[in-house]
Design an enzyme around this catalytic site. Structure first.
Site, PDB file in Angstrom:
ATOM      1  N   GLY A 185      -3.099   6.916   1.566  1.00 53.46           N
ATOM      2  CA  GLY A 185      -3.883   5.980   1.183  1.00 53.46           C
ATOM      3  C   GLY A 185      -5.617   5.980   1.485  1.00 53.46           C
ATOM      4  N   GLY A 233       0.880  -1.386  -0.024  1.00 55.01           N
ATOM      5  CA  GLY A 233       0.015   0.209  -0.015  1.00 55.01           C
ATOM      6  C   GLY A 233       0.954   1.375   0.012  1.00 55.01           C
ATOM      7  N   HIS A 234       1.911   1.109   0.979  1.00 51.63           N
ATOM      8  CA  HIS A 234       2.726   2.372   0.862  1.00 51.63           C
ATOM      9  C   HIS A 234       3.442   2.351  -0.476  1.00 51.63           C
ATOM     10  CE1 HIS A 234       2.898   1.404   5.358  1.00 51.63           C
ATOM     11  NE2 HIS A 234       2.152   2.717   5.219  1.00 51.63           N
ATOM     12  N   SER A 285      -0.113  -2.263   8.338  1.00 46.23           N
ATOM     13  CA  SER A 285       0.953  -2.377   8.869  1.00 46.23           C
ATOM     14  C   SER A 285       0.235  -3.406  10.152  1.00 46.23           C
ATOM     15  CB  SER A 285       1.666  -1.360   9.549  1.00 46.23           C
ATOM     16  OG  SER A 285       2.193  -0.741   8.566  1.00 46.23           O
TER      17      SER A 285
END
Ligand code: PAF
Length: 298
Positions: free
Chosen positions: A147, A36-37, A186
């Site tokens: 995000g 995602g990052h 995370s």
């Protein structure tokens, strides 16, 4: 790639970039990076000449009983991921660098910070807005990338940039999901195997309601009840709401403006959030055709 830990050094490094007329993209993170990052980095690299990733676990956005001390960290792995992804600068300040002694000035977001997560995490968005504002001032990016999984955070940050006249474009990047639908986070690393399976209820609930919406259902109660059937198995549902995308207040029924389904639920002791945006169909000469923008990740 440079790893920088002080604001002074960061300013020196970025002054040269700015003098060269280059566009700077910022990806603010708390580390323990995942795909995602990396999608945020990719979006930044597509739009900017230089990408800065900040890695800072921000204490002011955690409540007293939350997971600040156990938040997952693996700086060397993060650095390698950033290097491999073409990041120019990793900015990893320590707490004293961001919050000097006697620190007492905060950014207080307004109405957008009150519902949803804001109702259950008092002070959370004040901490987010404060640190993001500080990162914006430190890096002075042209564009910053966030995000969509943190839907309310995106709304709060975008509003803050407008309200405080920050000359920074705030871009929201669609949520990246595991192949089975779970939104990347995370915090997924807290889940054991059984919990990991249980966590799928969250995305399934959202997808089920989004499917109903695509099939033409517009009644808020019906959409929520379809979703909730899938959420029986979560350990604790904190909220499940269909909200107006602009105000974050409950959407009116039938849904007539773009809306989002937002959820926060506990799987074991792990709190996960997720959302999908419901986009109204574009009217073509009186007939309905679904515009898939925003649902492309489903
Ligand atoms: O989304 C996050 O990881 C954090 O809330 C952010 C934006 C980096 C601020 O600490």
């Amino acid at each position: 790639m440079q790893t920088i830990t002080t604001v002074a050094e960061l300013r020196r490094a970025l002054a040269k970039v700015r003098r060269a007329g280059k566009r700077i993209g910022l990806v603010p993170t708390m580390g323990y990076l995942h795909d995602g990052h990396l999608a945020l980095v990719e979006a930044s690299r597509a739009q900017c000449d230089v990408t800065v990733v900040s890695i800072f676990v921000n204490p002011t956005q955690f409540g007293p009983t939350e997971d600040l001390s156990t938040y997952p960290r693996d700086f060397l792995r993060d650095e390698k991921l950033c290097r491999d992804a073409g990041v120019a600068v990793v900015f990893a300040p320590d707490v004293q660098e961001v919050y000097p002694a006697q620190f007492q000035t905060f950014v207080e977001p307004g109405e957008l910070a009150k519902p949803l997560c804001g109702a259950f995490r008092p002070g959370h968005f004040r901490g987010v807005a404060t640190v993001v504002c500080k990162l914006f001032n430190m890096v002075q990016p042209d564009v910053a990338f966030f995000g969509q999984k943190d839907f309310q955070q995106c709304a709060v940050v975008r509003r803050m940039a407008i309200d405080l006249n920050l000359p920074i474009e705030v871009v929201t990047v669609p949520t990246v999901r595991e192949s089975d639908g779970l939104a990347m986070s995370s915090r997924n690393r807290y889940l054991d195997d059984e919990e990991r399976r249980g966590a799928l209820a969250i995305s399934r609930a959202l997808f089920a309601a989004a499917d109903e919406f695509r099939s033409g259902e517009r009644e808020v109660e019906k959409l929520i009840s379809v979703a909730k059937q899938h959420l029986q198995t979560v350990d604790r549902l904190q909220y499940f709401e269909l909200i107006d995308c602009d105000t974050l207040k409950p959407a009116e029924s039938p849904v007539r403006r773009s809306a989002a389904l937002c959820v926060a639920a506990y799987i074991g002791s792990t709190r996960l959030i997720d959302n999908v945006i419901l986009v109204l169909p574009i009217q073509h000469h009186g007939s309905e055709a679904m515009d898939d923008a925003g649902l492309s990740h489903l």
